[in-house]
Design a protein around this motif. Structure first.
Motif, PDB file in Angstrom:
ATOM      1  N   LEU A  27      11.046   2.061  -9.102  1.00  0.00           N
ATOM      2  CA  LEU A  27      11.854   2.497  -8.030  1.00  0.00           C
ATOM      3  C   LEU A  27      10.675   3.159  -6.747  1.00  0.00           C
ATOM      4  N   ASP A  28      11.056   3.457  -5.909  1.00  0.00           N
ATOM      5  CA  ASP A  28      10.351   4.108  -4.927  1.00  0.00           C
ATOM      6  C   ASP A  28       9.445   5.293  -4.980  1.00  0.00           C
ATOM      7  N   GLU A  29       8.182   5.198  -4.377  1.00  0.00           N
ATOM      8  CA  GLU A  29       7.290   6.030  -4.587  1.00  0.00           C
ATOM      9  C   GLU A  29       7.521   7.564  -4.795  1.00  0.00           C
ATOM     10  N   ASN A  30       8.509   8.011  -4.154  1.00  0.00           N
ATOM     11  CA  ASN A  30       9.235   9.383  -4.138  1.00  0.00           C
ATOM     12  C   ASN A  30      10.199   9.643  -5.019  1.00  0.00           C
ATOM     13  N   ASP A  31      10.953   8.497  -5.636  1.00  0.00           N
ATOM     14  CA  ASP A  31      12.092   8.584  -6.393  1.00  0.00           C
ATOM     15  C   ASP A  31      11.669   9.022  -7.953  1.00  0.00           C
ATOM     16  N   TRP A  32      11.251  10.354  -8.008  1.00  0.00           N
ATOM     17  CA  TRP A  32      10.828  11.113  -9.460  1.00  0.00           C
ATOM     18  C   TRP A  32      12.096  11.023 -10.294  1.00  0.00           C
ATOM     19  N   LYS A  33      13.234  11.170  -9.891  1.00  0.00           N
ATOM     20  CA  LYS A  33      14.386  11.253 -10.572  1.00  0.00           C
ATOM     21  C   LYS A  33      14.812   9.837 -11.228  1.00  0.00           C
ATOM     22  N   GLY A  34      14.606   8.938 -10.354  1.00  0.00           N
ATOM     23  CA  GLY A  34      14.872   7.632 -10.848  1.00  0.00           C
ATOM     24  C   GLY A  34      13.980   7.137 -12.023  1.00  0.00           C
ATOM     25  N   LEU A  84       5.499   1.817 -15.882  1.00  0.00           N
ATOM     26  CA  LEU A  84       4.150   2.250 -15.424  1.00  0.00           C
ATOM     27  C   LEU A  84       4.691   2.562 -13.786  1.00  0.00           C
ATOM     28  N   GLY A  85       3.711   3.438 -13.381  1.00  0.00           N
ATOM     29  CA  GLY A  85       3.609   3.800 -12.060  1.00  0.00           C
ATOM     30  C   GLY A  85       2.407   3.301 -11.173  1.00  0.00           C
ATOM     31  N   ASP A  86       2.608   2.704 -10.123  1.00  0.00           N
ATOM     32  CA  ASP A  86       1.446   2.268  -9.161  1.00  0.00           C
ATOM     33  C   ASP A  86       1.505   3.298  -7.964  1.00  0.00           C
ATOM     34  N   ASP A  87       2.259   2.894  -6.659  1.00  0.00           N
ATOM     35  CA  ASP A  87       2.558   3.446  -5.562  1.00  0.00           C
ATOM     36  C   ASP A  87       2.923   5.015  -6.262  1.00  0.00           C
ATOM     37  N   VAL A 110       0.909  -1.287   0.136  1.00  0.00           N
ATOM     38  CA  VAL A 110      -0.112  -0.048  -0.173  1.00  0.00           C
ATOM     39  C   VAL A 110       0.887   1.105   0.107  1.00  0.00           C
ATOM     40  N   GLY A 111       0.895   1.913  -0.871  1.00  0.00           N
ATOM     41  CA  GLY A 111       1.610   3.261  -1.138  1.00  0.00           C
ATOM     42  C   GLY A 111       1.113   4.431   0.131  1.00  0.00           C
ATOM     43  N   MET A 112       2.161   5.150   0.331  1.00  0.00           N
ATOM     44  CA  MET A 112       1.683   6.035   1.454  1.00  0.00           C
ATOM     45  C   MET A 112       0.858   7.297   1.111  1.00  0.00           C
ATOM     46  N   TYR A 113       0.559   7.430  -0.217  1.00  0.00           N
ATOM     47  CA  TYR A 113      -0.267   8.362  -0.681  1.00  0.00           C
ATOM     48  C   TYR A 113      -1.662   8.161  -0.741  1.00  0.00           C
ATOM     49  N   GLU A 114      -1.811   6.767  -0.523  1.00  0.00           N
ATOM     50  CA  GLU A 114      -3.160   6.086  -1.022  1.00  0.00           C
ATOM     51  C   GLU A 114      -4.450   6.605  -0.039  1.00  0.00           C
ATOM     52  N   ALA A 115      -5.590   6.549  -0.534  1.00  0.00           N
ATOM     53  CA  ALA A 115      -6.726   7.059   0.479  1.00  0.00           C
ATOM     54  C   ALA A 115      -6.524   5.892   1.625  1.00  0.00           C
ATOM     55  N   PHE A 116      -7.010   6.470   2.834  1.00  0.00           N
ATOM     56  CA  PHE A 116      -6.642   5.812   3.926  1.00  0.00           C
ATOM     57  C   PHE A 116      -7.680   4.895   4.338  1.00  0.00           C
ATOM     58  N   VAL A 117      -7.313   3.520   4.490  1.00  0.00           N
ATOM     59  CA  VAL A 117      -8.121   2.294   5.058  1.00  0.00           C
ATOM     60  C   VAL A 117      -8.495   2.684   6.532  1.00  0.00           C
TER      61      VAL A 117
END
Length: 425
Positions: A287-294, A308-311, A43-50
């Motif tokens: 790459l990590d969900e915050n690694d935009w440069k990557g 493709l991006g998911d998280d 579960v990505g850190m920016y997903e709607a909260f469960v």
């Protein structure tokens, strides 16, 4: 007007026996729409909260009684009398009621379950299957499925950093053959893995086979052997869901691979070499969900697979817009419960569609029968989708769904994704 008369929520369980919400939306003229929110393991850190109760005395803290109460006592009174066909207005009322960025007050699982239950009720009122209601017209194709056959992760004896190894029967002549090919390869893979391990492979939590090696290349070779043994060489390609946020070490800004910590550039370069040896349709969450440069580096470096991006995107239009502006992805994984309402998910899809980006629907590991992602996949005419392993009822339900829709729609063909495949370029 088709007014909402009643909304009722209850706690049930998903395919992993974790508590989930089920919602009935009942209209004044007697139509009932039912919806449930699946949940993911990654579960990505920016997903709607469960929203869960954290009550140790019920399901080890995973119960969703608070979210159920929020539906029955807060959301329902606000929606009674509203027109169930006005999806955008309904979703906006719930977003405003919650008032938080990630829907932490009422729970993303609460809001999303009501959102899709309303859409189901609206489709029934119009006498349409949900995919027909979404399509607003004829169904002309069904998407190519892709199958998660080996699961990575942390095991007692090894760590396989890549989360999902998938097969994509992109050259099957129709959906029936695509399903058959994949089922046969999955069954043959058990024999290949048994021969490699000297014992039967374990079953992973997402129902694929547990990774037999820390080396991704070895795993791909074993899957390729199963494909070749079945006579499908050149007809089935690969895909990867790396889920690299799970293996990212923020303190050192490195990723785990084959027992070592490496940089983002090294990871991208490694995967690029894999794409020169094996045919990949897509690479997800490299790459990590915050690694935009990557991700930007990956787009520049890997030319034989879709990135493709998911998280990274979490079905969020703003994030997809940013990714598009910075040339960070070719598309995203469409999981509407990540953003929390159907309206927001479709807004993100529309942006992708209008800007030449792919939107690839996917279920979640904590799946449910009748997941709306399948209706979206068919109704939105996407080229391919993500499926789980061909094992477990809710995953088989998705396969039967595709074959049923193809048969009922004249029949209709499976999508031709040859123009999207980059490894032939």
């Amino acid at each position: 007007m088709m007014k909402i008369k009643e909304i009722k929520a209850r706690q049930l369980i998903d395919c992993k026996c974790r508590p989930m919400i089920e919602v009935d939306v009942i209209t004044e003229d007697g139509y009932i729409g039912r919806g449930s929110a699946p949940t993911g393991s990654s579960v990505g850190m920016y997903e709607a909260f469960v929203l869960r109760d954290n009550n140790p005395n019920e399901y080890k803290g995973l119960s969703v009684r608070k979210a159920v109460e929020n539906i029955n006592n807060v959301i329902a009174p606000a929606l009674i009398g509203k027109n169930v066909i006005d999806q955008e207005k309904i979703d906006r009322i719930m977003i405003d009621l919650d008032g938080t960025e990630l829907k932490t007050r009422l729970g993303g699982n609460a809001i999303y379950s009501v959102s899709i239950a309303c859409m189901h009720a609206a489709a029934k009122r119009k006498g349409l299957e949900l995919y027909e209601y979404i399509a607003n017209g004829a169904i002309t194709s069904v998407p190519v499925p892709s199958f998660n056959v080996i699961n990575g992760g942390k095991y007692d004896n090894l760590v396989q950093p890549f989360n999902e190894f998938l097969i994509v029967p992109y050259k099957a002549k129709n959906i029936e053959e695509a399903v058959e090919m994949s089922v046969l390869v999955f069954q043959e893979l058990e024999k290949v893995l048994t021969n490699y391990l000297g014992r039967k492979p374990n079953i992973a939590s997402s129902y694929g086979y547990a990774a037999p090696s820390e080396d991704p290349e070895i795993i791909l070779e074993l899957i390729q052997s199963a494909i070749d043994n079945c006579g499908y060489k050149g007809k089935i390609a690969f895909a990867l869901d790396c889920a690299s946020s799970e293996m990212y070490d923020k303190a050192t800004d490195t990723y785990q691979l084959k027992g070592k910590q490496i940089s983002a550039i090294e990871l991208v370069d490694y995967v690029e070499k894999l794409t020169t040896k094996f045919d990949f349709v897509f690479i997800e969450d490299l790459l990590d969900e915050n690694d935009w440069k990557g991700f930007i580096y990956a787009i520049k470096t890997i030319d034989k697979a879709l990135i493709l991006g998911d998280d990274l995107i979490v079905t969020n239009k703003d994030k997809l817009m940013y990714a598009h502006q910075n040339h960070a992805v070719h598309g995203f994984i469409l999981k509407p419960n990540q953003i929390g309402t159907i309206t927001e998910a479709l807004d993100t899809f529309d942006f992708a569609h209008n800007n030449g980006l792919l939107a690839i629907p996917s279920g979640r590991s904590g799946g449910v029968i009748g997941d709306i992602c399948m209706d979206l996949a068919v109704g939105l005419h996407v080229p391919f989708i993500k499926n789980g392993a061909p094992r477990s009822g809710e995953r088989i339900d998705k396969l039967n769904y595709l074959m049923r829709v193809a048969d009922l729609s004249n029949p209709c063909p499976m999508s031709d994704i040859s123009s999207l495949v980059k490894f032939n370029n």
